[in-house]
Design a protein around this motif. Structure first.
Motif, mmCIF file in Angstrom:
data_model
loop_
_atom_site.group_PDB
_atom_site.id
_atom_site.type_symbol
_atom_site.label_atom_id
_atom_site.label_comp_id
_atom_site.label_asym_id
_atom_site.label_seq_id
_atom_site.Cartn_x
_atom_site.Cartn_y
_atom_site.Cartn_z
ATOM 1 N N THR A 167 0.711 -1.158 0.002
ATOM 2 C CA THR A 167 -0.091 -0.188 -0.028
ATOM 3 C C THR A 167 1.026 1.303 0.042
ATOM 4 N N ASP A 168 2.179 1.274 0.337
ATOM 5 C CA ASP A 168 2.995 2.096 -0.019
ATOM 6 C C ASP A 168 3.160 2.641 -1.288
ATOM 7 N N TYR A 169 3.292 3.850 -1.912
ATOM 8 C CA TYR A 169 3.170 4.285 -3.154
ATOM 9 C C TYR A 169 4.196 3.890 -4.108
ATOM 10 N N TYR A 202 8.621 1.335 5.319
ATOM 11 C CA TYR A 202 7.646 1.733 4.566
ATOM 12 C C TYR A 202 6.211 1.594 5.268
ATOM 13 N N PHE A 205 -1.294 1.317 4.707
ATOM 14 C CA PHE A 205 -2.515 2.061 4.723
ATOM 15 C C PHE A 205 -3.658 0.972 4.532
ATOM 16 N N ASP A 209 -2.324 5.402 0.009
ATOM 17 C CA ASP A 209 -1.161 6.301 0.362
ATOM 18 C C ASP A 209 -1.620 7.594 -0.018
ATOM 19 N N ASP A 212 0.326 8.844 -3.094
ATOM 20 C CA ASP A 212 0.130 8.092 -4.302
ATOM 21 C C ASP A 212 -0.599 9.340 -5.405
ATOM 22 N N GLN A 226 4.387 5.116 12.831
ATOM 23 C CA GLN A 226 3.259 4.202 12.451
ATOM 24 C C GLN A 226 2.756 3.737 13.552
ATOM 25 N N ASN A 244 -0.196 7.308 10.400
ATOM 26 C CA ASN A 244 0.970 7.717 10.211
ATOM 27 C C ASN A 244 1.616 8.856 10.141
#
Length: 267
Positions: A167-169, A202, A205, A209, A212, A226, A244
């Motif tokens: 889910t991290d861009y 990382y 989400f 993100d 993104d 986080q 976050n």
């Protein structure tokens, strides 16, 4: 020992180990401990470390905010650009704030404006209780209903490594042909989520993100903290949510915590 050898992968992802390892970063894994931390120790929730000469952070309504987390870096393993000493604190408003309602200080339009959340850093930390605020009766009237942290818990830290979370861009930078089929990629999404308390590495989400779809936010390239769901400590944002905080690398090096990106989402 090569730290990458410690990376545990599901058997079906082993054929892709080399490609996955290329994305790996170290991070500070945070474990909650069911104890009673002192005012100057790292913890989630509870009363904050507050020198007598300092003011308790107030929200946009003039009400004291609640401590979400504080990190005493003398207890944390060395990590790139992070302080080696000092106290870093994260405050958010309760659910009764007229400006943000039940959003715990989150402003989608201005996610870096520290009006209803606050990040505070003390470079020097004293363990002398005579120099610290110990009477927090002024917090008794603050609404703690539905606050994500129902009880004070201590923290322990260790350095680990992790691959990019799906889910991290930056997951989008992985070659599209990394996985041969949807089933294999689904295993990655299920098993390598990055959903735990941490600093660095990382982000995870439950939705998406924000970096993104907003390139300007990509300048906030360091995961400062986080705060994930924790069944043992009964911690949860909304419905199985995660919070976050991100900071620009330059600001982190300069110990400037006035410009921090705050986001949280839930299922």
């Amino acid at each position: 020992m090569n730290p990458l050898s410690k990376l545990e992968l599901p058997p079906k992802l082993e054929p892709y180990r080399k490609e996955i390892e290329k994305t790996c970063k170290p991070y500070i894994h945070i474990n909650t401990v069911m104890n009673s931390p002192k005012l100057y120790e790292s913890k989630f929730g509870g009363n904050p470390y507050l020198p007598l000469e300092a003011n308790h952070p107030l929200d946009s309504q003039g009400k004291p905010m609640l401590l979400m987390a504080q990190i005493n870096f003398s207890e944390v393993p060395s990590y790139e650009n992070m302080p080696i000493q000092g106290m870093l604190q994260f405050f958010i408003c309760g659910a009764n704030n007229e400006s943000t309602g039940d959003m715990y200080g989150l402003d989608f339009d201005h996610p870096t404006a520290q009006k209803d959340f606050r990040v505070v850093f003390y470079e020097d930390v004293t363990t002398d209780k005579k120099k610290l605020t110990t009477d927090f009766t002024y917090l008794e009237d603050i609404d703690r209903d539905m606050f994500p942290i129902p009880q004070e818990v201590g923290l322990q830290f260790e350095i680990k490594i992790e691959p990019v979370s799906p889910t991290d861009y930056r997951y989008n930078d992985i070659e599209s042909d990394l996985f041969e089929d949807e089933e294999t990629e689904e295993i990655y999404w299920d098993e390598l989520t990055g959903e735990y308390h941490k600093m660095g590495g990382y982000a995870f989400f439950t939705q998406s993100d924000p970096r993104d779809y907003d390139e300007a936010l990509r300048a906030y390239d360091v995961l400062l903290l986080q705060f994930a769901m924790d069944d043992e400590a009964d911690i949860m944002f909304g419905d199985a949510g995660v919070a976050n905080f991100f900071i620009k690398e330059k600001d982190l090096r300069n110990r400037n915590f006035r410009d921090v990106l705050y986001n949280w989402d839930c299922c």
